[in-house]
Design a protein around this motif. Structure first.
Motif, mmCIF file in Angstrom:
data_model
loop_
_atom_site.group_PDB
_atom_site.id
_atom_site.type_symbol
_atom_site.label_atom_id
_atom_site.label_comp_id
_atom_site.label_asym_id
_atom_site.label_seq_id
_atom_site.Cartn_x
_atom_site.Cartn_y
_atom_site.Cartn_z
ATOM 1 N N ILE A 289 -18.717 10.789 3.847
ATOM 2 C CA ILE A 289 -19.488 11.986 3.506
ATOM 3 C C ILE A 289 -19.697 12.809 4.777
ATOM 4 N N ARG A 290 -19.563 14.143 4.629
ATOM 5 C CA ARG A 290 -19.696 15.042 5.779
ATOM 6 C C ARG A 290 -21.037 15.765 5.727
ATOM 7 N N PHE A 291 -21.787 15.663 6.834
ATOM 8 C CA PHE A 291 -23.058 16.368 6.992
ATOM 9 C C PHE A 291 -22.879 17.447 8.069
ATOM 10 N N ASP A 292 -22.953 18.705 7.681
ATOM 11 C CA ASP A 292 -22.821 19.791 8.673
ATOM 12 C C ASP A 292 -24.004 19.766 9.627
ATOM 13 N N LEU A 293 -23.746 20.214 10.859
ATOM 14 C CA LEU A 293 -24.781 20.231 11.899
ATOM 15 C C LEU A 293 -25.343 21.628 12.069
ATOM 16 N N GLU A 294 -26.634 21.743 11.947
ATOM 17 C CA GLU A 294 -27.301 23.041 11.990
ATOM 18 C C GLU A 294 -27.082 23.758 13.322
ATOM 19 N N SER A 295 -27.163 23.021 14.427
ATOM 20 C CA SER A 295 -27.087 23.648 15.746
ATOM 21 C C SER A 295 -25.663 23.771 16.280
ATOM 22 N N ALA B 265 -16.127 19.271 -3.887
ATOM 23 C CA ALA B 265 -16.806 20.297 -3.080
ATOM 24 C C ALA B 265 -16.326 20.312 -1.637
ATOM 25 N N GLY B 266 -15.390 19.429 -1.288
ATOM 26 C CA GLY B 266 -14.902 19.368 0.083
ATOM 27 C C GLY B 266 -15.903 18.767 1.048
ATOM 28 N N LYS B 267 -16.837 17.963 0.518
ATOM 29 C CA LYS B 267 -17.880 17.375 1.355
ATOM 30 C C LYS B 267 -17.719 15.867 1.541
ATOM 31 N N GLY B 268 -16.679 15.281 0.963
ATOM 32 C CA GLY B 268 -16.498 13.847 1.103
ATOM 33 C C GLY B 268 -15.278 13.372 0.348
ATOM 34 N N ARG B 269 -15.041 12.076 0.407
ATOM 35 C CA ARG B 269 -13.895 11.481 -0.300
ATOM 36 C C ARG B 269 -14.101 9.984 -0.438
ATOM 37 N N ALA B 270 -13.454 9.400 -1.448
ATOM 38 C CA ALA B 270 -13.482 7.949 -1.601
ATOM 39 C C ALA B 270 -12.681 7.322 -0.468
ATOM 40 N N ARG B 271 -13.142 6.173 -0.010
ATOM 41 C CA ARG B 271 -12.455 5.561 1.128
ATOM 42 C C ARG B 271 -12.688 4.057 1.114
#
Length: 864
Positions: free
Chosen positions: A235-241, A413-419
């Motif tokens: 899962i991808r978490f975008d970084l605010e800064s 949504a382009g925010k993750g993938r099965a792995r």
């Protein structure tokens, strides 16, 4: 015969037969034979200066018994021995004394070989291997080059233990509580360039291959856990800064995504400097420095107090967009997963403890399936399965369905993938030491690499992608040595002390290190001299790292097949005949690393078509540990170590062998008991005195006719059957017990067929081979007893016409007797009345009832 002396003089008998076996090469395995093969293998030892301890001959005796038995069963037996002789203790001794590790290793090997031969083990000494012998490690280097060519070897910056005071890299076992074992100096984690083998490329194959192996279940479970296959989501978490940057995490529980309340990154994570806000920089840097002095085990200890520092940055939840604070904490490791986690304190113990320590939010998102509320904080952390709560549109779903739906929606949504992820990490294959196999690699500039790659002799040796590392903005490219340049041997050095730069002592061997190199031929000459005449010469620098001790032990079982072959590691013909060991015996302490690494190399060789089988060790057995007399592990510091030399001197090798097997099941942990060895020694003397007369000739009671004592004949065939089955199943202690029963019986008979006596000696011989050879010859057999066909039992001789019947009076046992198998109830009653211990309980009493179970029990109910 060893001596004309009639007594059982083991001090003369044992050296005599050891010389006989050596002179006649009794133990030799034939390469080209029509006989079926049997390959039994011991894990070869590291030849330490202390010599053999009592644990070594325990396992070796078990395989020796099996080898001798299989030879007697008509098989061509391969039972080899060698030395895993590269090692840290030898190098440390060199640092302390200046003695060359090669000389120390040879001296230790000579002592080990002497001790092993003194125990009469059936090893094919013509196949002896030594991992430090250039004729051996040439092929270790060759196998590494196959891994290199296949793209399974690369370089990377990896953390190691660095001691500034000693100026060297330390092994894990040299670090105690963050300080060096030698000198008690502080140590820190420092990244150095390392060779790494891509064992993770074989993770699934290594896992699946376990299913068909005849191994202890505990060992298979340990390997499965080490490989650690996990299915989940990245899962991808975008970084605010940091616009455009993100933290990627792997989780096996994407169903808990809505319970993430903060993020944690490992102190070594490359984004830590950029994530750290100015006000937090000093605290973060101090924390990262402190974490560098801790081992991975210390950092992940569940019982330790949680520590961490807020970076001042936030990540954005991939679904809700909420801001999640990013912390640095040492309970997250860069070496596992992505080096970052989404923290779900309501459903993970470590996250929960951390959240309580730093007052971070806890949000329950899973509740038990039979729970009707919306989460109960008193039950947290809840680590089980259930249904979702507080999870937006996923609330109410079963956790398993939610995992699949959340993962699919993240991917859309382009925010993750099965792995699928593995706990297994790539194998760090470097040591910054002298005493190891040199890497057959040189480092060259990019332009020289491109020129070499264009050569038809070099191109086939290279991987699809070059192996490159950068040093001060200069790119260095790896070139392999061609086969003709192998083995690459270690140079002579003036000092075995570390270089002080983190490199091995090889960094100071300048004439060996910096060279003119001819890639096509592998020729080289020191760079301090002029460039050689002719085309194709380039400047190069040799690799200063050496291989770990594991390297030589990854394939030694294959070199035994053809150990003198100068042209290849082993011939296809030898591999086709001997293949892999039929049985591999060694300690459970090697359950993971050695066995896993050997399986990895073997699978690579299988894929290359070098070996036929996909697995090296189909059947594995772990011998147990022999504890000190006090019940604790043997240790020099405790003074409870038993030296086998002393036992051999006082009682003989055969007594020691028998006693080691008689202590208990081979796989069991058992304490050494010096009192018990006397009983085993008496057993040998008893058999000697019973089969030989005082002059050392066959006893007068022996005759050359068939066995004419039915009870002896039956018990002898029972003993053959029992000993045979017990050897096959490695139940040596019960085989010895049965032989003791038969020996006790022989003392009670005054006639015995010579064939029975010789057959009994054959049964003893694998366990006590010197004793067996001497008695066999004195009874008229031609040496060696090992080559005589193994006795066979006759099932018909196991059947007796009589059966034992227990006599009871009013339900109490009063005696027993042997009756004909077809005895009637009247016959049994008559026998009971005549029995001297039963009759007094029947005299003058009326027989009211008779209960008779033919062949088992007679119960007489009486009154009066």
């Amino acid at each position: 015969m060893a001596t004309q002396c009639p007594d059982y003089n083991f001090s003369e008998i044992e050296p005599h037969w050891q010389r006989y076996w050596d002179e006649h090469k009794t133990w030799r395995a034939e390469d080209r034979s029509d006989l079926p093969k049997y390959y039994v293998l011991d894990m070869f030892p590291y030849p330490s200066g202390a010599g053999l301890h009592i644990g070594h001959p325990e396992g070796y005796t078990g395989t020796d018994i099996l080898a001798r038995y299989q030879r007697a069963r008509g098989r061509n037996v391969l039972h080899p021995m060698g030395w895993d002789a590269f090692g840290l203790p030898t190098e440390q001794f060199a640092i302390q004394t200046g003695a060359h590790p090669r000389d120390t290793s040879r001296r230790n090997i000579d002592n080990f070989r002497r001790q092993i031969k003194s125990l009469g083990f059936y090893y094919d000494w013509d196949r002896e291997v030594d991992t430090t012998d250039p004729a051996y490690f040439r092929w270790t280097q060759w196998i590494f080059l196959q891994l290199f060519k296949k793209g399974l070897a690369y370089v990377d910056e990896r953390p190691v233990w660095w001691c500034e005071a000693l100026g060297t890299v330390l092994a894990n076992e040299e670090v105690i509580d963050g300080r060096s074992e030698r000198g008690n100096h502080p140590v820190v984690r420092r990244s150095l360039r390392q060779w790494v083998l891509r064992i993770t490329a074989y993770a699934e194959d290594l896992l699946n291959g376990l299913k068909d192996l005849d191994w202890p279940d505990s060992t298979k479970r340990m390997q499965e856990a080490w490989i650690g296959r996990s299915e989940g989501a990245e899962i991808r978490f975008d970084l605010e800064s940091l616009p455009g940057q993100s933290l990627e995490v792997f989780t096996t529980r994407p169903d808990t995504l809505f319970g993430a309340t903060y993020m944690v990154v490992a102190p070594e994570h490359p984004l830590v400097p950029r994530l750290t806000a100015g006000a937090q920089r000093a605290a973060v840097e101090a924390y990262v420095g402190k974490a560098a002095a801790k081992s991975d085990l210390e950092r992940t200890d569940l019982a330790k107090d949680k520590s961490g520092v807020f970076t001042g940055s936030f990540a954005l939840h991939p679904v809700t967009g909420s801001r999640l604070p990013v912390w640095v904490a040492d309970y997250v490791l860069l070496s596992y997963g992505t080096g970052a986690i989404m923290a779900v304190p309501a459903h993970d113990q470590r996250d929960y403890d951390f959240a309580l320590t730093f007052d971070l939010p806890v949000q329950q998102v899973i509740e038990p399936a039979d729970h009707s509320g919306n989460g109960d904080a008193a039950t947290l952390p809840f680590l089980g399965e259930g249904r979702l709560v507080h999870s937006d549109g996923y609330t109410g779903l079963d956790w398993a369905e939610a995992k699949a739906r959340i993962t699919a929606d993240l991917e859309a949504a382009g925010k993750g993938r099965a792995r699928v992820q593995y706990k297994l990490r790539d194998w760090l294959f470097s040591r910054q030491r002298y005493w190891g196999e040199p890497f057959p690699i040189v480092w060259v500039s990019e332009s020289d690499f491109e020129a070499a790659r264009a050569l038809p002799e070099v191109a086939p040796l290279l991987p699809a992608e070059p192996v490159v590392y950068r040093e001060k903005d200069i790119a260095w490219y790896a070139l392999p040595l061609p086969d003709a340049a192998l083995p690459l041997e270690l140079p002579e050095v003036e000092s075995y002390h570390p270089s002080g730069s983190g490199e091995s002592p090889l960094a100071r061997a300048t004439d060996w290190l910096d060279i003119w190199f001819h890639p096509a031929s592998g020729r080289s000459t020191p760079a301090s001299g002029p460039r050689p005449e002719g085309s194709g010469w380039i400047r190069a620098r040799r690799e200063t790292n050496t291989m770990p001790q594991w390297a030589g032990s990854c394939w030694y079982y294959l070199r035994y097949l053809d150990p003198k072959n100068p042209a290849e590691p082993f011939s296809p013909e030898a591999e086709a005949y001997w293949q892999t060991p039929d049985l591999y015996v060694g300690g459970a302490e090697h359950a993971v690393l050695h066995l896993l690494y050997a399986r990895f190399w073997h699978k690579v060789l299988h894929d290359l078509g070098v070996v036929r089988s996909p697995e090296p060790f189909r059947k594995l057995f772990h011998q147990g540990i022999i504890l000190g007399e006090d019940g604790s592990k043997m240790s020099k510091s405790l003074g409870n170590v038993v030296n086998p030399d002393e036992i051999v001197k006082d009682y003989g090798a055969d007594t020691l062998r028998l006693y080691l097997m008689f202590l208990g099941p081979l796989e069991a942990m058992k304490p050494w008991n010096p009192k018990g060895i006397e009983g085993v020694h008496r057993f040998l003397r008893k058999v000697w005195r019973d089969l030989l007369d005082p002059a050392g000739r066959p006893a007068a009671k022996l005759h050359d006719g068939p066995e004419d004592h039915p009870a002896t004949e039956r018990l002898f065939h029972e003993t053959i059957k029992k000993v045979t089955e017990d050897i096959e199943n490695l139940r040596f202690n019960t085989a010895i017990s049965q032989m003791m029963v038969f020996a006790n019986h022989l003392q009670k008979v005054d006639r015995l067929a010579r064939a029975t006596a010789s057959g009994f000696v054959q049964l003893i011989a694998p366990f006590a081979p010197h004793f067996g050879e001497e008695l066999w010859e004195r009874l008229g057999g031609a040496p060696s007893v090992t080559t005589a066909p193994w006795p066979a039992y006759d099932p018909a001789k196991l059947v007796t016409d009589e059966v034992k019947v227990v006599f009871q009076v009013n339900g109490k046992v009063r005696g027993d007797g042997f009756l004909p198998r077809e005895a009637t109830e009247a016959d049994a009653v008559a026998a009971a009345r005549a029995h001297p211990r039963v009759a007094p309980h029947l005299d003058g009493k009326a027989l009211r009832k008779t209960i008779y179970v033919p062949g088992r029990i007679l119960n007489l109910v009486v009154s009066g």
